[in-house]
Scaffold this active site. Structure first.
Site, short mmCIF file in Angstrom:
data_model
loop_
_atom_site.label_atom_id
_atom_site.label_comp_id
_atom_site.label_asym_id
_atom_site.label_seq_id
_atom_site.Cartn_x
_atom_site.Cartn_y
_atom_site.Cartn_z
CG ASN A 1 -1.96 -0.65 1.07
OD1 ASN A 1 -2.58 -0.96 -0.15
ND2 ASN A 1 -2.81 -1.00 2.22
CG PHE B 1 -7.94 1.69 11.27
CD1 PHE B 1 -8.40 0.29 11.21
CD2 PHE B 1 -8.34 2.49 12.39
CE1 PHE B 1 -9.09 -0.43 12.23
CE2 PHE B 1 -9.09 1.83 13.47
CZ PHE B 1 -9.33 0.61 13.38
CD GLU B 2 -3.68 -0.85 5.68
OE1 GLU B 2 -2.67 -0.88 4.61
OE2 GLU B 2 -3.66 -1.99 6.19
CB THR B 3 -7.73 3.78 5.70
OG1 THR B 3 -7.89 3.35 7.15
CG2 THR B 3 -7.88 2.54 4.78
#
Lengths: 325, 263
Positions: A110, B60-62
């Site tokens: 990502n 969170f990675e978001t």
């Protein structure tokens, strides 16, 4: 909704936006993340127009990726993650297509993909990271040298070098920039001057839009530019980067659009069930994509009752207490 | 190899999944920055925050940082990761926190395969170019495994998953053991523990090889060995503390009352 005068020629129908900006063989960046803010209406329209041989680039994408792959529109993918969270830990049509050799995949992480979009946005050839050293993400190419040449891709997947400033920091991974032909995204609001406002997490949508040669945005609402300009730090992209604006409520369905609607658990569950079987999936595509004339017809098919059920709480941003089993 | 489905008797009977969440949550200290995925990781983080680490921050990675988690997110992009968050970041910003040397960031990760050095595969089974099974891919796992101060792995314990050699190395653990992780260029990090449905495994200080640290009540050393596809040191194993009634109450009534993850 105000009269969108200043967007001028950029305001267009879904059909025209796709016909104008998405061509066979294009490199397409997908906005959103797993089950949030996927540009679904654009994806369905690409499938309806049978635009094939696409080269997808994304970090973590779910439903948009899976439908494009399932509809046979995709030849190559550079991606970090193909999944829908609990609704499909690995997207089913993506998994089947890779296992059957129907698509070629090159894997990144990502952060690596986001950095590649950033490199494109900054117009520099690469970005460095410490992520991935000594892994198969670094060791194994998904694309052959021949494919890289034919498809005009960077000659290498990435390069590992010693830190040129201070040897003590060890190796770094250099990731080549991405400059997609078109970025597809869904936003909550676009001003009638073309300013884009994304509410909630932006994922890598902003970097993708800045890296791309063209940007197509579907949105829940077109609003007066003056409204968005009262609070410009809430805005994501300036008008001059945007090539097409398609006002289309629920254009991310069945994925979520923060503050407007939640993901649609029933639709995602039914999709996963259909995706497991080739015949059932063909029927699903016929029912939900090919035999649906446009987005209005799609929403009528989903039905008001369902759309009401997933309507987001205006403060929390999701449908509180929604049955998500 | 058969595995227990529940252990003990009411009111402190528990399922393996409940034990996993609670055992993993115990690794979190107050002040840790916890990089959570979805699934059991969220339960572990939710328990830790309510039991011993109220000052831990879940993110969170978001980019959703320190949300209320009043409702369980079913994906890291779920709007529920933003509920009451202190900030909504983007992906690049989120990883700037993972790699920040001022922060003690602990990541929870899952995988399809793990080897004795805690390297993970979440990409495919079989040859990468012609896989027999394709999984989702790295997502942020490789990044968290590379950059965080440490990570904890959730695994279902089976010989298919605990393997001599990974089919694909997605996330760097202790690499080839010893000092190899540092030699590869990673300034910090590495796997701290592996939490399975049978036990908690840790890594030897020197060799970085996995060993059995704690087996859950009702599980024998042999159960663990039979479900592990490589030789495992069991000489240091002790029995894990079973979940307390309070831990179970918090997990069931507060963290996942809808049993969306507990099942």
């Amino acid at each position: 909704m105000s009269e969108p005068e200043q967007i001028g020629g950029k305001l267009m129908s879904l059909e025209r936006a796709v016909r104008t900006f998405v061509k066979r063989g294009d490199q397409v960046a997908l906005g959103g993340f797993t089950i949030s803010r996927n540009p679904m209406a654009l994806v369905y329209e690409i499938a309806r127009q049978s635009i094939g041989d696409l080269h997808l680039v994304a970090h973590s994408n779910g439903q948009a990726l899976d439908v494009l792959v399932g509809a046979g529109c995709v030849r190559r993918i550079e991606i970090a993650y193909g999944g829908n969270g609990r609704f499909a830990p690995t997207c089913v049509r993506f998994r089947k297509a890779v296992e059957r050799g129907a698509v070629v995949v090159e894997d990144y992480s990502n952060y690596q993909m986001a950095l590649r979009f950033l490199a494109g946005a900054l117009n520099v050839p690469f970005m460095p990271t410490k992520s991935g050293l000594h892994t198969d993400l670094v060791r194994l190419d998904g694309f052959s040298p021949e494919l890289r040449r034919v498809a005009a891709l960077p000659a290498k997947k990435l390069v590992v070098l010693p830190d040129p400033f201070d040897g003590e920091e060890g190796d770094v991974v250099l990731l080549p920039a991405l400059k997609p032909d078109v970025a597809l995204m869904h936003a909550q609001q676009v001003g009638d001057d073309g300013t884009v406002r994304i509410k909630g997490l932006t994922f890598a949508d902003i970097e993708q839009a800045k890296a791309a040669k063209a940007v197509v945005v579907t949105c829940e609402q077109v609003v007066p530019a003056a409204d968005l300009r009262r609070d410009p730090d809430q805005n994501a992209l300036p008008p001059f980067l945007i090539d097409a604006v398609v006002p289309l409520p629920f254009a991310a369905h069945p994925t979520a659009c923060h503050l407007f609607y939640d993901y649609d658990p029933q639709h995602l569950n039914e999709y996963r069930a259909a995706a497991r079987d080739d015949g059932a999936y063909e029927s699903w595509l016929r029912e939900w994509v090919y035999s649906v004339a446009d987005h209005d017809e799609y929403l009528a098919k989903v039905g008001d009752e369902r759309l009401q059920r997933i309507k987001a709480d205006p403060v929390r941003g999701y449908a509180v207490g929604l049955d998500r089993r | 190899m058969s595995k227990p489905t529940t252990t003990g008797s009411a009111p402190t009977a528990f399922t393996p999944r409940e034990m996993m969440a609670i055992a993993a949550g115990r690794f979190i200290a107050d002040g840790d920055i916890v990089f959570a995925g979805t699934g059991v990781a969220l339960l572990a983080a939710g328990c830790a925050k309510r039991v011993q680490a109220p000052g831990a921050v879940i993110f969170f990675e978001t980019g959703g940082i320190d949300p209320t988690l009043d409702e369980i997110p079913l994906a890291v992009a779920d709007s529920r990761v933003m509920d009451g968050a202190c900030i909504n970041a983007g992906i690049i910003e989120a990883f700037s926190y993972v790699s920040n040397p001022r922060l003690h960031t602990i990541a929870f990760l899952g995988a399809a395969q793990i080897d004795r050095y805690g390297n993970l595969n979440s990409t495919c089974i079989g040859d990468y170019h012609h896989p027999t099974v394709r999984f989702s891919g790295s997502g942020g796992a490789c990044d968290a495994g590379s950059l965080a101060a440490g990570f904890i792995v959730f695994m279902e314990h089976s010989p298919r998953k605990f393997v001599e050699k990974l089919d694909y190395l997605t996330t760097p653990g202790w690499l080839e053991g010893g000092e190899s992780r540092r030699a590869a260029g990673f300034a910090r990090g590495g796997p701290i523990a592996v939490v399975t449905d049978l036990c908690v495994l840790r890594f030897d200080e020197t060799t970085k090889e996995m060993y059995l640290a704690e087996r859950y009540p009702g599980v024998s050393d042999d159960d663990v060995v039979a479900n592990t596809g490589f030789a495992l040191d069991v000489s240091r194993a002790v029995e894990a503390l079973p979940p307390t009634a309070e831990e179970l109450r918090i997990l069931r009534d507060e963290v996942d009352p809808q049993r969306l993850i507990l099942g």
